[in-house]
Design a protein around this motif. Structure first.
Motif, mmCIF file in Angstrom:
data_model
loop_
_atom_site.group_PDB
_atom_site.id
_atom_site.type_symbol
_atom_site.label_atom_id
_atom_site.label_comp_id
_atom_site.label_asym_id
_atom_site.label_seq_id
_atom_site.Cartn_x
_atom_site.Cartn_y
_atom_site.Cartn_z
ATOM 1 N N GLY A 77 0.814 -1.207 0.000
ATOM 2 C CA GLY A 77 0.000 0.000 0.000
ATOM 3 C C GLY A 77 0.851 1.262 0.000
ATOM 4 N N ILE A 78 0.553 2.169 -0.919
ATOM 5 C CA ILE A 78 1.316 3.421 -1.026
ATOM 6 C C ILE A 78 0.375 4.630 -1.050
ATOM 7 C CG2 ILE A 78 3.315 2.365 -2.154
ATOM 8 C CD1 ILE A 78 2.170 3.396 -4.842
ATOM 9 N N GLY A 79 -0.849 4.454 -0.587
ATOM 10 C CA GLY A 79 -1.810 5.548 -0.628
ATOM 11 C C GLY A 79 -1.458 6.671 0.326
ATOM 12 N N ALA A 80 -1.741 7.904 -0.114
ATOM 13 C CA ALA A 80 -1.513 9.099 0.705
ATOM 14 C C ALA A 80 -2.401 10.211 0.177
ATOM 15 C CB ALA A 80 -0.048 9.521 0.652
ATOM 16 N N LEU A 81 -2.659 11.193 1.033
ATOM 17 C CA LEU A 81 -3.505 12.312 0.619
ATOM 18 C C LEU A 81 -2.874 13.111 -0.514
ATOM 19 C CD1 LEU A 81 -4.800 13.693 4.029
ATOM 20 C CD2 LEU A 81 -6.235 12.927 2.139
ATOM 21 N N ARG A 82 -1.576 13.317 -0.446
ATOM 22 C CA ARG A 82 -0.882 14.151 -1.427
ATOM 23 C C ARG A 82 -0.147 13.298 -2.448
ATOM 24 N NH1 ARG A 82 1.743 19.395 1.140
ATOM 25 N NH2 ARG A 82 3.339 18.769 -0.359
ATOM 26 N N THR A 83 -0.162 13.752 -3.682
ATOM 27 C CA THR A 83 0.519 13.014 -4.738
ATOM 28 C C THR A 83 2.004 12.906 -4.469
ATOM 29 O OG1 THR A 83 -1.139 13.696 -6.365
ATOM 30 C CG2 THR A 83 0.982 12.944 -7.215
ATOM 31 N N ASP A 84 2.632 13.990 -4.000
ATOM 32 C CA ASP A 84 4.082 13.921 -3.770
ATOM 33 C C ASP A 84 4.413 12.937 -2.653
ATOM 34 O OD1 ASP A 84 2.892 15.622 -1.954
ATOM 35 O OD2 ASP A 84 4.350 17.232 -2.148
ATOM 36 N N ASP A 85 3.531 12.801 -1.649
ATOM 37 C CA ASP A 85 3.765 11.801 -0.612
ATOM 38 C C ASP A 85 3.618 10.384 -1.177
ATOM 39 O OD1 ASP A 85 4.317 13.602 1.408
ATOM 40 O OD2 ASP A 85 2.232 13.734 2.060
ATOM 41 N N ALA A 86 2.625 10.179 -2.043
ATOM 42 C CA ALA A 86 2.452 8.865 -2.665
ATOM 43 C C ALA A 86 3.657 8.518 -3.532
ATOM 44 C CB ALA A 86 1.171 8.832 -3.489
ATOM 45 N N VAL A 87 4.218 9.514 -4.193
ATOM 46 C CA VAL A 87 5.433 9.292 -4.989
ATOM 47 C C VAL A 87 6.564 8.813 -4.085
ATOM 48 C CG1 VAL A 87 7.252 10.461 -6.299
ATOM 49 C CG2 VAL A 87 4.851 10.862 -6.867
ATOM 50 N N ARG A 88 6.745 9.461 -2.948
ATOM 51 C CA ARG A 88 7.821 9.063 -2.041
ATOM 52 C C ARG A 88 7.575 7.666 -1.462
ATOM 53 N NH1 ARG A 88 8.185 14.830 -1.210
ATOM 54 N NH2 ARG A 88 6.337 14.875 0.120
ATOM 55 N N LEU A 89 6.318 7.363 -1.168
ATOM 56 C CA LEU A 89 6.005 6.025 -0.661
ATOM 57 C C LEU A 89 6.246 4.963 -1.726
ATOM 58 C CD1 LEU A 89 2.761 6.953 1.288
ATOM 59 C CD2 LEU A 89 4.875 6.090 2.313
ATOM 60 N N PHE A 117 -6.765 10.433 -12.409
ATOM 61 C CA PHE A 117 -5.917 10.006 -13.530
ATOM 62 C C PHE A 117 -4.533 10.634 -13.420
ATOM 63 C CE2 PHE A 117 -4.181 10.266 -17.803
ATOM 64 C CZ PHE A 117 -4.382 8.981 -18.282
ATOM 65 N N GLU A 118 -4.467 11.919 -13.109
ATOM 66 C CA GLU A 118 -3.171 12.591 -12.993
ATOM 67 C C GLU A 118 -2.397 12.070 -11.790
ATOM 68 O OE1 GLU A 118 0.043 14.857 -13.908
ATOM 69 O OE2 GLU A 118 -1.730 14.413 -15.135
ATOM 70 N N HIS A 119 -3.092 11.776 -10.719
ATOM 71 C CA HIS A 119 -2.467 11.212 -9.519
ATOM 72 C C HIS A 119 -1.750 9.905 -9.862
ATOM 73 C CE1 HIS A 119 -1.990 10.432 -5.222
ATOM 74 N NE2 HIS A 119 -2.685 9.306 -5.309
ATOM 75 N N PHE A 120 -2.450 8.986 -10.516
ATOM 76 C CA PHE A 120 -1.857 7.706 -10.890
ATOM 77 C C PHE A 120 -0.743 7.897 -11.908
ATOM 78 C CE2 PHE A 120 -5.298 5.866 -8.626
ATOM 79 C CZ PHE A 120 -4.987 4.533 -8.407
ATOM 80 N N SER A 121 -0.974 8.758 -12.880
ATOM 81 C CA SER A 121 0.039 8.988 -13.917
ATOM 82 C C SER A 121 1.344 9.482 -13.308
ATOM 83 C CB SER A 121 -0.465 10.005 -14.938
ATOM 84 O OG SER A 121 -1.612 9.540 -15.607
ATOM 85 N N THR A 122 1.220 10.395 -12.349
ATOM 86 C CA THR A 122 2.413 10.981 -11.739
ATOM 87 C C THR A 122 3.158 9.961 -10.900
ATOM 88 O OG1 THR A 122 1.367 13.160 -11.695
ATOM 89 C CG2 THR A 122 3.261 12.825 -10.242
ATOM 90 N N VAL A 123 2.445 9.213 -10.081
ATOM 91 C CA VAL A 123 3.105 8.220 -9.227
ATOM 92 C C VAL A 123 3.809 7.177 -10.089
ATOM 93 C CG1 VAL A 123 2.755 6.410 -7.493
ATOM 94 C CG2 VAL A 123 1.506 8.581 -7.317
ATOM 95 N N ARG A 124 3.152 6.725 -11.127
ATOM 96 C CA ARG A 124 3.769 5.729 -12.007
ATOM 97 C C ARG A 124 4.969 6.317 -12.748
ATOM 98 N NH1 ARG A 124 5.943 1.097 -13.499
ATOM 99 N NH2 ARG A 124 6.086 0.956 -15.752
ATOM 100 N N ARG A 125 4.829 7.521 -13.260
ATOM 101 C CA ARG A 125 5.897 8.142 -14.050
ATOM 102 C C ARG A 125 7.120 8.456 -13.200
ATOM 103 N NH1 ARG A 125 3.043 12.051 -15.677
ATOM 104 N NH2 ARG A 125 3.697 13.589 -14.129
ATOM 105 N N GLU A 126 6.894 8.935 -11.992
ATOM 106 C CA GLU A 126 8.007 9.391 -11.160
ATOM 107 C C GLU A 126 8.796 8.232 -10.560
ATOM 108 O OE1 GLU A 126 9.102 12.465 -10.670
ATOM 109 O OE2 GLU A 126 7.577 13.332 -11.983
ATOM 110 N N SER A 153 -5.940 1.793 -17.186
ATOM 111 C CA SER A 153 -5.334 0.539 -17.638
ATOM 112 C C SER A 153 -4.413 0.744 -18.832
ATOM 113 C CB SER A 153 -6.425 -0.479 -18.001
ATOM 114 O OG SER A 153 -7.007 -0.212 -19.265
ATOM 115 N N ARG A 154 -4.564 1.873 -19.492
ATOM 116 C CA ARG A 154 -3.738 2.154 -20.670
ATOM 117 C C ARG A 154 -2.478 2.948 -20.331
ATOM 118 N NH1 ARG A 154 -8.745 0.998 -21.919
ATOM 119 N NH2 ARG A 154 -9.098 -0.223 -23.822
ATOM 120 N N ILE A 155 -2.290 3.252 -19.068
ATOM 121 C CA ILE A 155 -1.010 3.792 -18.622
ATOM 122 C C ILE A 155 -0.057 2.622 -18.452
ATOM 123 C CG2 ILE A 155 0.219 5.007 -16.779
ATOM 124 C CD1 ILE A 155 -2.411 6.401 -16.078
ATOM 125 N N GLU A 156 1.070 2.657 -19.115
ATOM 126 C CA GLU A 156 2.026 1.571 -18.995
ATOM 127 C C GLU A 156 2.430 1.397 -17.531
ATOM 128 O OE1 GLU A 156 6.419 0.155 -20.652
ATOM 129 O OE2 GLU A 156 5.568 2.087 -21.268
#
Length: 294
Positions: A77-89, A117-126, A153-156
Motif C-alpha cells: 500500500g502506497i496511498g496518501a492524501l498528497r501526490t508527492d507523498d504517494a510518490v515518495r512512498l 488520472f493525474e495522480h496515478f500517472s504521476t506516481v507511475r511516471r516518477e 489501464s492504458r497507462i504503462e
C-alpha cells in the motif's frame, strides 16, 4: 504484463503498545502465508492499517516482508492524501523490495476522474513501480467506474484493479463491463471476502482476501476450485465460511481479524487507536464461530 493472479493474502500489521510495528509478530503472520504458497501478499492494505503508519514504519514492514518472501510478489500500500507523498512512498516500496504498489486515491476533498488520472500517472511516471488500482469508496469517497479504470489501464505499468465485490447478482455484469473497458492482459480482481467467490466464478483473476491473511490454505482451496471451474466446490467452501462473513459485516473485517489473530495465538496485537478491540460479547461471537468452523 499480467499481474496479479490467484490469492492475494492481506495480513494485519501488528503493532506494539506505542504504535510501532511489531516486526517479530509480522514475521509470524507472514510465515504461514509463504508456507501455503499464496500467489501474492497484500501488505499495508486497509487490513494492514496503512493510513495509520508513518513512512518509516511502512518501509520497514516492506523490508521485512521482502526479505522473507522469495519469489512471492509483495503488493504494498502506497496511498496518501498528497501526490508527492504517494510518490515518495512508491519510491520507498520499490527500494524496499515491493513488486507493485497498491494505490488508493485517498482524499479529504472528493476527487474528480481527471484528478485521479493525474495522480496515478504521476506516481507511475516518477517512480516506475507497477501499480494496482485500489477501489475502496467506503474510505476514499471515490468510486472507480469502468471508464476511468479503462483509462488508467492504458497507462504503462498500471497492471491491475482491486474492486469491491458487488452483490452476487451484479458481479457477472460488473466484471463484464470492466473487462470490456480495459486493455488486454489487465488483471481484474475483487475484495470483499463474502462475495469474492462469485467474482472468481465470473472470471476475475484475483481474490484480494482479508481472511487469506490468516487462513491461507482455506482461501487457496476456494481460489483453486474456481480456477478449475469447479463452481459448486467454490460455492460450498464459501458457504462454509458464512459465520465469518456475517461477523465481518457486523463488526468490520478489521476488528474481526485482529480478534481471530489473538484467539489463534498467532499474535498479540490491538488495532491502532482510535479503533478499539471488540468488546467481550462480540469477541465471544468470534470465538464461537471459530469453534464451529473447526
Amino acid at each position: 504484463m499480467t499481474y496479479p493472479n490467484g490469492l492475494s493474502a492481506f495480513p494485519i500489521t501488528p503493532a506494539n503498545d506505542d504504535g510501532s510495528i511489531d516486526l517479530g509478530a509480522l514475521r509470524q503472520l507472514l510465515s504461514p502465508l509463504l508456507e501455503a504458497r499464496v500467489d501474492s501478499i497484500g501488505l499495508l492494505g486497509s487490513t494492514g492499517t496503512y493510513m495509520y503508519l508513518s513512512r518509516a514504519e511502512r518501509r520497514r514492514a516492506i523490508e521485512v516482508a521482502a526479505d522473507m518472501s522469495g519469489p512471492v510478489p509483495i503488493i504494498a500500500g502506497i496511498g496518501a492524501l498528497r501526490t508527492d507523498d504517494a510518490v515518495r512512498l512508491a519510491q520507498d516500496a520499490r527500494a524496499a523490495g515491493a513488486t507493485a504498489g497498491l494505490l488508493a486515491p485517498v482524499s479529504y476533498t472528493p476527487l474528480t476522474d481527471d484528478e485521479v488520472f493525474e495522480h496515478f500517472s504521476t506516481v507511475r511516471r516518477e517512480r516506475g513501480l507497477p501499480l494496482c488500482i485500489y477501489d475502496n469508496p467506503s474510505t476514499t469517497h471515490f468510486e472507480f467506474m469502468s471508464d476511468i479504470v479503462g483509462r488508467l489501464s492504458r497507462i504503462e505499468g498500471v497492471v491491475a484493479v482491486k474492486s469491491p465485490a458487488p452483490d452476487p447478482a451484479q458481479i457477472a455484469s460488473h466484471h463484464s463491463e470492466l473487462a470490456a473497458s480495459v486493455r488486454g492482459g489487465f488483471s481484474l480482481g475483487y475484495s470483499g471476502d463474502w462475495n469474492s467467490a462469485e467474482g472468481l466464478i465470473a472470471g476475475a483473476m484475483t481474490w484480494y482476501s482479508v481472511l487469506g491473511g490468516l487462513f491461507p490454505h482455506t482461501c487457496l482451496s476456494m481460489v483453486r476450485a474456481a480456477q478449475r471451474n469447479e463452481t459448486g466446490e467454490a460455492r460450498r467452501l464459501n458457504a462454509a465460511l458464512e459465520p465469518i462473513w456475517s461477523l465481518f459485516k457486523e463488526f468490520s473485517s478489521l476488528r474481526v481479524v485482529y480478534t481471530i489473530a489473538e484467539l489463534n495465538r498467532a499474535v498479540h496485537a490491538k488495532p491502532p487507536r482510535p479503533i478499539q478491540p471488540l468488546a467481550p460479547p462480540a469477541r465471544a461471537k468470534v470465538e464461537a464461530a471459530l469453534a464451529g468452523l473447526r
